[in-house]
Scaffold this motif. Structure first.
Motif, PDB file in Angstrom:
ATOM      1  N   PRO A  75       0.654  -1.166  -0.040  1.00 41.48           N
ATOM      2  CA  PRO A  75      -0.132  -0.007   0.111  1.00 41.48           C
ATOM      3  C   PRO A  75       0.787   1.184   0.165  1.00 41.48           C
ATOM      4  O   PRO A  75       0.483   2.368  -0.307  1.00 41.48           O
ATOM      5  CB  PRO A  75      -0.972  -0.072   1.304  1.00 41.48           C
ATOM      6  N   ALA A  76       2.060   1.181   0.322  1.00 48.31           N
ATOM      7  CA  ALA A  76       2.926   2.288   0.291  1.00 48.31           C
ATOM      8  C   ALA A  76       3.542   2.763  -1.122  1.00 48.31           C
ATOM      9  O   ALA A  76       4.138   3.898  -1.365  1.00 48.31           O
ATOM     10  CB  ALA A  76       4.235   2.015   1.141  1.00 48.31           C
ATOM     11  N   ARG A  77       3.131   1.767  -2.141  1.00 47.84           N
ATOM     12  CA  ARG A  77       3.432   2.051  -3.539  1.00 47.84           C
ATOM     13  C   ARG A  77       2.857   3.258  -3.939  1.00 47.84           C
ATOM     14  O   ARG A  77       1.402   3.401  -3.818  1.00 47.84           O
ATOM     15  CB  ARG A  77       3.696   0.930  -4.324  1.00 47.84           C
ATOM     16  N   ASP A  78       3.153   4.169  -4.835  1.00 43.97           N
ATOM     17  CA  ASP A  78       2.262   5.084  -5.758  1.00 43.97           C
ATOM     18  C   ASP A  78       1.692   4.420  -6.742  1.00 43.97           C
ATOM     19  O   ASP A  78       2.380   4.274  -7.819  1.00 43.97           O
ATOM     20  CB  ASP A  78       3.414   6.181  -6.308  1.00 43.97           C
ATOM     21  N   ALA A  79       0.323   4.179  -6.676  1.00 48.07           N
ATOM     22  CA  ALA A  79      -0.306   3.534  -7.797  1.00 48.07           C
ATOM     23  C   ALA A  79      -0.580   4.253  -8.888  1.00 48.07           C
ATOM     24  O   ALA A  79      -1.156   4.103  -9.856  1.00 48.07           O
ATOM     25  CB  ALA A  79      -1.706   2.898  -7.208  1.00 48.07           C
ATOM     26  N   THR A  80      -0.266   5.502  -8.679  1.00 48.69           N
ATOM     27  CA  THR A  80      -0.545   6.577 -10.162  1.00 48.69           C
ATOM     28  C   THR A  80       0.515   6.398 -10.715  1.00 48.69           C
ATOM     29  O   THR A  80       0.509   7.056 -12.097  1.00 48.69           O
ATOM     30  CB  THR A  80      -0.698   7.916  -9.565  1.00 48.69           C
ATOM     31  N   ARG A  81       1.672   6.015 -10.638  1.00 43.76           N
ATOM     32  CA  ARG A  81       2.986   5.718 -11.538  1.00 43.76           C
ATOM     33  C   ARG A  81       3.172   4.489 -11.978  1.00 43.76           C
ATOM     34  O   ARG A  81       3.239   3.406 -11.093  1.00 43.76           O
ATOM     35  CB  ARG A  81       4.055   6.453 -10.802  1.00 43.76           C
ATOM     36  N   LEU A  82       3.229   4.110 -13.206  1.00 43.01           N
ATOM     37  CA  LEU A  82       3.362   2.761 -13.611  1.00 43.01           C
ATOM     38  C   LEU A  82       4.640   2.711 -14.425  1.00 43.01           C
ATOM     39  O   LEU A  82       4.630   3.292 -15.626  1.00 43.01           O
ATOM     40  CB  LEU A  82       2.331   2.214 -14.556  1.00 43.01           C
ATOM     41  N   CYS A  83       5.416   1.747 -14.320  1.00 39.43           N
ATOM     42  CA  CYS A  83       6.989   1.720 -15.162  1.00 39.43           C
ATOM     43  C   CYS A  83       6.745   0.691 -15.683  1.00 39.43           C
ATOM     44  O   CYS A  83       6.522  -0.650 -15.151  1.00 39.43           O
ATOM     45  CB  CYS A  83       7.938   1.785 -14.084  1.00 39.43           C
ATOM     46  N   VAL A  84       6.872   0.580 -17.023  1.00 39.68           N
ATOM     47  CA  VAL A  84       6.807  -0.695 -17.988  1.00 39.68           C
ATOM     48  C   VAL A  84       8.219  -1.009 -18.148  1.00 39.68           C
ATOM     49  O   VAL A  84       9.089  -0.349 -18.769  1.00 39.68           O
ATOM     50  CB  VAL A  84       6.144  -0.022 -19.138  1.00 39.68           C
ATOM     51  N   VAL A  85       8.506  -2.143 -17.844  1.00 38.28           N
ATOM     52  CA  VAL A  85      10.006  -2.884 -18.051  1.00 38.28           C
ATOM     53  C   VAL A  85       9.771  -4.041 -18.916  1.00 38.28           C
ATOM     54  O   VAL A  85       8.912  -4.784 -18.972  1.00 38.28           O
ATOM     55  CB  VAL A  85      10.637  -2.982 -16.706  1.00 38.28           C
ATOM     56  N   GLU A  86      11.223  -4.407 -19.446  1.00 38.60           N
ATOM     57  CA  GLU A  86      10.813  -5.834 -20.158  1.00 38.60           C
ATOM     58  C   GLU A  86      11.024  -7.011 -19.557  1.00 38.60           C
ATOM     59  O   GLU A  86      10.220  -8.231 -19.893  1.00 38.60           O
ATOM     60  CB  GLU A  86      12.032  -5.613 -21.267  1.00 38.60           C
ATOM     61  N   THR A  87      11.629  -6.907 -18.416  1.00 33.10           N
ATOM     62  CA  THR A  87      11.997  -8.380 -17.879  1.00 33.10           C
ATOM     63  C   THR A  87      11.956  -8.059 -15.937  1.00 33.10           C
ATOM     64  O   THR A  87      12.098  -6.839 -15.587  1.00 33.10           O
ATOM     65  CB  THR A  87      13.326  -9.031 -18.162  1.00 33.10           C
ATOM     66  N   PRO A  88      11.756  -9.102 -15.540  1.00 29.08           N
ATOM     67  CA  PRO A  88      11.618  -9.110 -13.895  1.00 29.08           C
ATOM     68  C   PRO A  88      13.185  -8.607 -13.625  1.00 29.08           C
ATOM     69  O   PRO A  88      13.487  -7.990 -12.482  1.00 29.08           O
ATOM     70  CB  PRO A  88      11.656 -10.602 -13.351  1.00 29.08           C
TER      71      PRO A  88
END
Length: 196
Positions: A75-88
């Motif tokens: 719940p401490a993560r900012d759900a308004t920001r979504l970072c798209v990455v290729e891999t884990p």
């Protein structure tokens, strides 16, 4: 049948790992069998357990043992920001910086028409739905700066913009601590063009 068929099978299995050729696979197999049989058992058990227990997070597609990963549940993560990455692995690199406090979407690849990898293969539809959920305010495209990574970022960025989503791209430029005379010209050119 050869009396070393198990050894041959182990070598062939190790060759499936990226960057491992015949000689490296042989060296690993010989080491495990000659010097570290206990380690070989631990490796075998860990691999078997991971292969059966680890799956994709229902929200971000990274690896997890639960239905939803710890990052998505935090719940401490900012759900308004979504970072798209290729891999884990890319996600782990972002996390090590401790600079990003938002959530992720892991593509599990990048667009590669020559290899037959299209938008469906990397979950673009799921990403578009997630980014258009009304909560996400910014999507940060953190794909690699290869031709395929750039094409992936461009395609996703255009699709998100059509949906009215604010899209940004990771900056690129001169590495911290480097001297300009040793930086390649392409990096300098991009850094100059992307200056702020």
């Amino acid at each position: 049948m050869s009396d070393t068929s198990s050894l041959d099978a182990l070598i062939q299995a190790l060759r499936r790992l990226p960057g491992v050729g015949v000689k490296s696979a042989q060296r690993m197999a010989f080491h495990l069998l000659q010097h570290d049989r206990a380690g070989a058992q631990v490796l075998s058990q860990a691999l078997a357990q991971a292969a059966t227990q680890v799956r994709h997070c229902e929200r971000c597609h990274t690896f997890t043992e639960g239905a939803v990963c710890e990052t998505c549940l935090d719940p401490a993560r900012d759900a308004t920001r979504l970072c798209v990455v290729e891999t884990p692995a890319d996600q782990a690199a972002m996390e090590r910086t401790a600079a990003f406090k938002g959530l992720y979407f892991v593509l599990m690849g990048r667009l590669s028409p020559l290899d037959g990898v299209g938008p469906r293969d990397i979950g673009v539809h799921n990403l578009l739905e997630r980014a258009s959920d009304g909560v996400v305010q910014e999507v940060i495209l953190a794909t690699s700066f290869t031709a395929e990574g750039e094409a992936t970022a461009h395609a996703i960025g255009e699709a998100l913009k059509r949906r009215g989503v604010h899209v940004t791209r990771l900056a690129r430029g001169v590495p911290v601590g480097s001297e300009l005379e040793y930086v390649d010209l392409g990096t300098i050119a991009h850094a100059l063009a992307d200056r702020r």
